[in-house]
Design an enzyme around this catalytic site. Structure first.
Site, PDB file in Angstrom:
ATOM      1  N   HIS A 308       0.731  -8.326   4.411  1.00 34.77           N
ATOM      2  CA  HIS A 308       2.048  -8.961   4.296  1.00 34.77           C
ATOM      3  C   HIS A 308       1.861 -10.472   4.201  1.00 34.77           C
ATOM      4  O   HIS A 308       0.975 -11.043   4.841  1.00 34.77           O
ATOM      5  CB  HIS A 308       2.913  -8.616   5.514  1.00 34.77           C
ATOM      6  CG  HIS A 308       4.373  -8.913   5.322  1.00 34.77           C
ATOM      7  ND1 HIS A 308       4.904 -10.164   5.512  1.00 34.77           N
ATOM      8  CD2 HIS A 308       5.409  -8.110   4.957  1.00 34.77           C
ATOM      9  CE1 HIS A 308       6.202 -10.122   5.275  1.00 34.77           C
ATOM     10  NE2 HIS A 308       6.535  -8.892   4.928  1.00 34.77           N
ATOM     11  N   ASP A 366       6.948  -1.610   3.974  1.00 36.59           N
ATOM     12  CA  ASP A 366       7.273  -1.115   2.631  1.00 36.59           C
ATOM     13  C   ASP A 366       6.531   0.179   2.327  1.00 36.59           C
ATOM     14  O   ASP A 366       7.051   1.050   1.629  1.00 36.59           O
ATOM     15  CB  ASP A 366       6.927  -2.178   1.582  1.00 36.59           C
ATOM     16  CG  ASP A 366       7.737  -3.442   1.755  1.00 36.59           C
ATOM     17  OD1 ASP A 366       8.963  -3.335   1.876  1.00 36.59           O
ATOM     18  OD2 ASP A 366       7.155  -4.538   1.784  1.00 36.59           O
TER      19      ASP A 366
END
Length: 432
Positions: A308, A366
């Site tokens: 991330h 995600d």
């Protein structure tokens, strides 16, 4: 105690610049550069504003190095485990967890603002059958400013609250209509007797020809995902809502701008990219080959859903949702589905491979949210729409905070001009 200042020196002129330093509750201090241009004829240069604090905010705090995400001071792990989306929405809007009476009143208001104007049926019919649901969402959310134009340019607290409740209540209905239009099914009206997530599932999957029973585990998974996606500090779409809102535009138009920004594959489209990647890999037997490609710096292939930009450690939201992901796959009997089998094998490799652990390329939110949405039966082009439903709460909270901030001014980023120097116009016949 004297105010702390950051002192900068110009080696060419010897002139010094003193910048006041501000400190927040958590996180790094910031240098206040508000007087830099006025007093020293200089701007700062920060592409993407990655080192620039554009505002003050009491809503969300992120520590990417430590893997911390706080909503109004509450750890995301505690809220995901003990709370529900409507309560979290109240927290983000009002700054405190509600009493039972406050929660009941708020929940009632959201349930009774879920319907959209009947004329919007014609608006949806104007979209081509294969229009992307995010395109429809952007357009229809923006159109709400035509129905509720009294909210424009207002600082009235009551009007702000009505806008907030309307927007949070109607976004699932709009999203469900976009989905139904894309698959050619009739719209399903909201039901006030259902909770937020169950109502959305009913509007998405019910049909007039038969009774639809909402799976409580599916609703629980959706509610948790909405909590995890409700806000994430000054990300691209939230900053877009603030920038649009800073001009005094109608708040529904500002939210529409946020939806449009979220649509970008580098932002809200990441979970859709995860499923596209899994389909590209295709089979568990192909995983070693693609792992090798991911490790090869000269190969364009990238593993989506790992690591991330903000979290340099494990994404705290992924820690929470991982268990729910496995629960929903088991509940729906999807563990042996080739796509989900592939996803779970890839997860295990990433969690145990030394390369991934060294680079801290852990599965992020995600990765798991895409798997859950797919398991629930949603097509990939609806994944970002689901993200937008959750993030609407954060957008609305930030819009209200920005509107009431006495330091707020219309956004006006600066630039370094690198074009041609000043020159004079020549008639066409004189040009070489």
């Amino acid at each position: 105690m004297s105010e702390q200042k950051l002192v900068l020196s110009d080696p060419a002129t010897g002139k010094q610049c003193e910048l006041p330093v501000r400190k927040g509750t958590h996180g790094p201090a910031v240098a206040d550069i508000g007087s830099l241009y006025r007093e020293h004829a200089m701007f700062t240069y920060d592409p993407g504003f990655v080192s620039t604090a554009s505002c003050r905010s009491d809503i969300t705090y992120i520590d990417g190095n430590q893997g911390i995400l706080l909503y109004r001071g509450y750890p995301i792990e505690q809220l995901a485990e003990k709370s529900n989306f409507i309560e979290v929405a109240y927290l983000l809007l009002y700054g405190e967890l509600p009493t039972q009476t406050q929660l009941d009143t708020f929940n009632h208001s959201i349930r009774y603002h879920t319907m959209i104007h009947e004329s919007l049926r014609d608006f949806f019919r104007g979209f081509h059958y294969d229009a992307h649901p995010m395109a429809m969402l952007t357009g229809v959310v923006g159109s709400l400013s035509a129905f509720y134009n009294a909210a424009q340019d207002t600082r009235n607290k009551d009007d702000q609250e009505i806008f907030a409740h309307r927007m949070i209540a109607k976004i699932p209905t709009i999203a469900a209509c976009a989905y139904k239009h894309s698959i050619g099914q009739p719209f399903v009206y909201p039901r006030n007797d259902l909770d937020y997530a169950s109502n959305l599932l009913h509007m998405l999957f019910a049909v007039p020809a038969e009774t639809y029973e909402v799976d409580p585990v599916a609703a629980q998974a959706l509610d948790m995902l909405f909590i995890l996606h409700a806000d994430h500090e000054q990300n691209a779409s939230t900053s877009t809502v603030r920038l649009a809102g800073s001009s005094g535009t109608n708040p529904y138009a500002a939210i529409s701008a946020g939806v449009a920004c979220l649509w970008g594959p580098a932002h809200g489209g990441a979970n859709e990219a995860v499923l596209n990647m899994l389909e590209q890999i295709g089979d568990v037997k192909q995983i070693p080959q693609y792992i090798a490609k991911a490790k090869d710096k000269n190969d364009a292939f990238r593993l989506m859903g790992f690591g991330h930009r903000v979290y340099k450690n494990y994404d705290p939201r992924a820690t929470v949702i991982r268990g729910m992901c496995h629960k929903i796959l088991q509940r729906l009997g999807k563990e042996n589905d080739p796509l989900f089998e592939l996803a779970l094998e890839l997860e295990q490799i990433a969690l145990n491979d030394e390369y991934f652990k060294e680079k801290k390329l852990y599965p992020n939110v995600d990765f798991y949210s895409g798997i859950i949405y797919k398991a629930l039966g949603l097509p990939t082009n609806m994944f970002t729409v689901m993200f937008a439903i959750a993030r609407t709460v954060g957008w609305v909270a930030h819009w209200i905070e920005m509107t009431n901030d006495p330091e707020q001014r219309i956004g006006r980023p600066r630039q370094i001009y690198t074009g041609a120097a000043q020159r004079d116009y020549l008639d066409p016949a004189q040009r070489d």
